[in-house]
Scaffold this motif. Structure first.
Motif, short mmCIF file in Angstrom:
data_model
loop_
_atom_site.label_atom_id
_atom_site.label_comp_id
_atom_site.label_asym_id
_atom_site.label_seq_id
_atom_site.Cartn_x
_atom_site.Cartn_y
_atom_site.Cartn_z
N LYS A 175 -11.15 2.10 5.52
CA LYS A 175 -11.71 2.03 3.92
C LYS A 175 -12.82 2.85 3.75
CE LYS A 175 -10.66 -2.94 4.25
NZ LYS A 175 -10.89 -4.06 4.68
N TYR A 210 3.64 10.91 -8.52
CA TYR A 210 3.87 9.66 -8.98
C TYR A 210 3.73 9.86 -10.50
CZ TYR A 210 2.63 4.77 -9.53
OH TYR A 210 2.74 3.24 -10.06
N ALA A 244 -6.59 -0.20 -8.40
CA ALA A 244 -6.24 0.29 -9.83
C ALA A 244 -6.72 1.61 -9.96
CB ALA A 244 -6.79 -0.43 -10.79
N PHE A 258 -3.97 4.28 -13.75
CA PHE A 258 -2.73 4.76 -14.23
C PHE A 258 -1.67 3.75 -14.21
CE2 PHE A 258 1.45 6.69 -12.76
CZ PHE A 258 1.84 7.48 -13.86
N SER A 287 -13.19 2.04 -4.97
CA SER A 287 -13.89 3.34 -5.42
C SER A 287 -14.74 3.04 -6.61
CB SER A 287 -13.08 4.66 -5.23
OG SER A 287 -13.45 5.67 -5.97
N ASP A 318 -12.44 -5.39 -2.43
CA ASP A 318 -11.33 -5.00 -1.35
C ASP A 318 -10.07 -5.70 -1.69
OD1 ASP A 318 -10.41 -4.40 1.12
OD2 ASP A 318 -11.99 -5.06 2.35
N GLY A 320 0.47 2.31 -5.28
CA GLY A 320 -0.10 3.48 -4.41
C GLY A 320 -1.60 3.24 -3.69
N TYR A 380 -3.64 2.99 2.29
CA TYR A 380 -5.06 3.04 2.72
C TYR A 380 -5.41 1.72 3.59
CZ TYR A 380 -4.83 7.13 -0.34
OH TYR A 380 -4.40 8.31 -0.76
N TRP A 381 -4.87 0.83 3.43
CA TRP A 381 -5.04 -0.59 3.86
C TRP A 381 -5.08 -0.74 5.30
CZ3 TRP A 381 -1.83 -3.85 -0.03
CH2 TRP A 381 -2.18 -3.59 -1.48
#
Ligand SMILES: C[S@@+](CC[C@H](N)C(=O)[O-])C[C@H]1O[C@@H](n2cnc3c(N)ncnc32)[C@H](O)[C@@H]1O
Length: 271
Positions: free
Chosen positions: A8, A31, A57, A61, A81, A103, A121, A125-126
């Protein structure tokens, strides 16, 4: 399998910088609107007044794809972010959307809340994808659909090495297992890819239906996620680990850009 940015804090700082050129210079290579729209067809966004959550999100996009079918005031966009979200908030199309910082692995909503869960997308990262997919299940109403758009493990060795240095590129089998373990039924998927990619299984959109009210039958090993953005890595050793992961992950991720440009030019020249 290092997956240096599948953390994270590292992902947060990666997007601190990437958010600057994300919409114009980065995202279009990997993408495209056509991929997004093909992926979103599985979400069955067939009522203007359905309650939809878009998790991870970012700059909005996928949210822009969602608000073509659902009233903005019924759409909820969450990201960890603030830099990515600041871009989304400025988009005229997204006026009326509700924005949250949060989160994916610990969603700030009650159980049985949404008609649709969308995440595009972000899974890469999780740190604990199973936990986040169980959260998708929990926050959906019975009968609700969870749609995740995400990358697939590259077939060739160099691509796989870079991908797995960078972040999580799951196999199709992993996606299917996470969905089924979370409790989803009627799980289906379709492959999506940009023009420059020749292999079919580059990325996918996967969807599953929540069969009954309540939380996921999957029980997390710990009550709270293993990683939290709020916890600062304070010791010298952990700062060094953070900087190493951030630098190596960013380099591996950055290398995908010249590869995409070269492959696009090659395709154009051989037409
Ligand atoms: C590649 S961008 C995708 C943005 C957008 N959904 C799109 O379709 O272009 C990945 C986003 O996931 C967010 N993200 C990564 N890990 C997250 C987490 N644990 N919780 C919430 N958002 C997360 C990042 O901040 C980033 O904005």
């Amino acid at each position: 399998m290092a997956r240096f940015l599948q953390h994270k804090e590292e992902a947060y700082w990666f997007y601190r910088f990437l958010s600057i050129g994300y919409d114009h210079y980065i995202n279009p290579w990997f993408y495209t609107p056509a991929m997004r729209d093909a992926g979103l067809t599985l979400a069955e966004l067939n009522r203007q007044d359905m309650e939809v959550v878009d998790v991870g999100a970012g700059t909005g996009f996928a949210t822009e794809g969602i608000v073509r079918f659902v009233k903005a005031s019924h759409v909820h966009a969450l990201d960890q972010s603030d830099h990515q979200q600041a871009k989304a908030k400025k988009k005229p199309l997204l006026k009326g959307v509700h924005f949250y910082l949060g989160d994916a692995e610990r969603l700030p909503w009650e159980t049985d809340r949404f008609d649709r869960y969308v995440s595009s997308g972000s899974i890469e990262y999780w740190p604990e994808p199973q936990r986040a997919i169980a959260e998708a299940y929990r926050t959906l109403k019975p009968g609700g659909l969870a749609t995740i758009l995400g990358p697939l493990r590259p077939e060739n060795r160099i691509g796989r090495f870079l991908a797995e240095t960078f972040m999580l590129f799951p196999t199709l089998e992993e996606y299917l297992l996470w969905y089924k373990t979370a409790g989803f039924v009627d799980v289906t998927y379709r492959f999506i890819r940009p023009e420059w990619v020749t292999r079919e299984a580059y990325a996918l959109s996967i969807v599953g239906r929540k069969p009954a009210a309540g939380a996921s039958p999957w029980k997390p090993p710990t009550a709270t996620p293993a990683e939290s953005l709020a916890e600062k890595t304070s010791s010298r050793r952990s700062r060094l680990l953070f900087l190493t992961r951030f630098a190596l992950g960013s380099i591996a991720g950055g290398l995908f850009i010249p590869i995409a440009i070269a492959k696009t030019l090659l395709r154009k020249s051989t037409r």
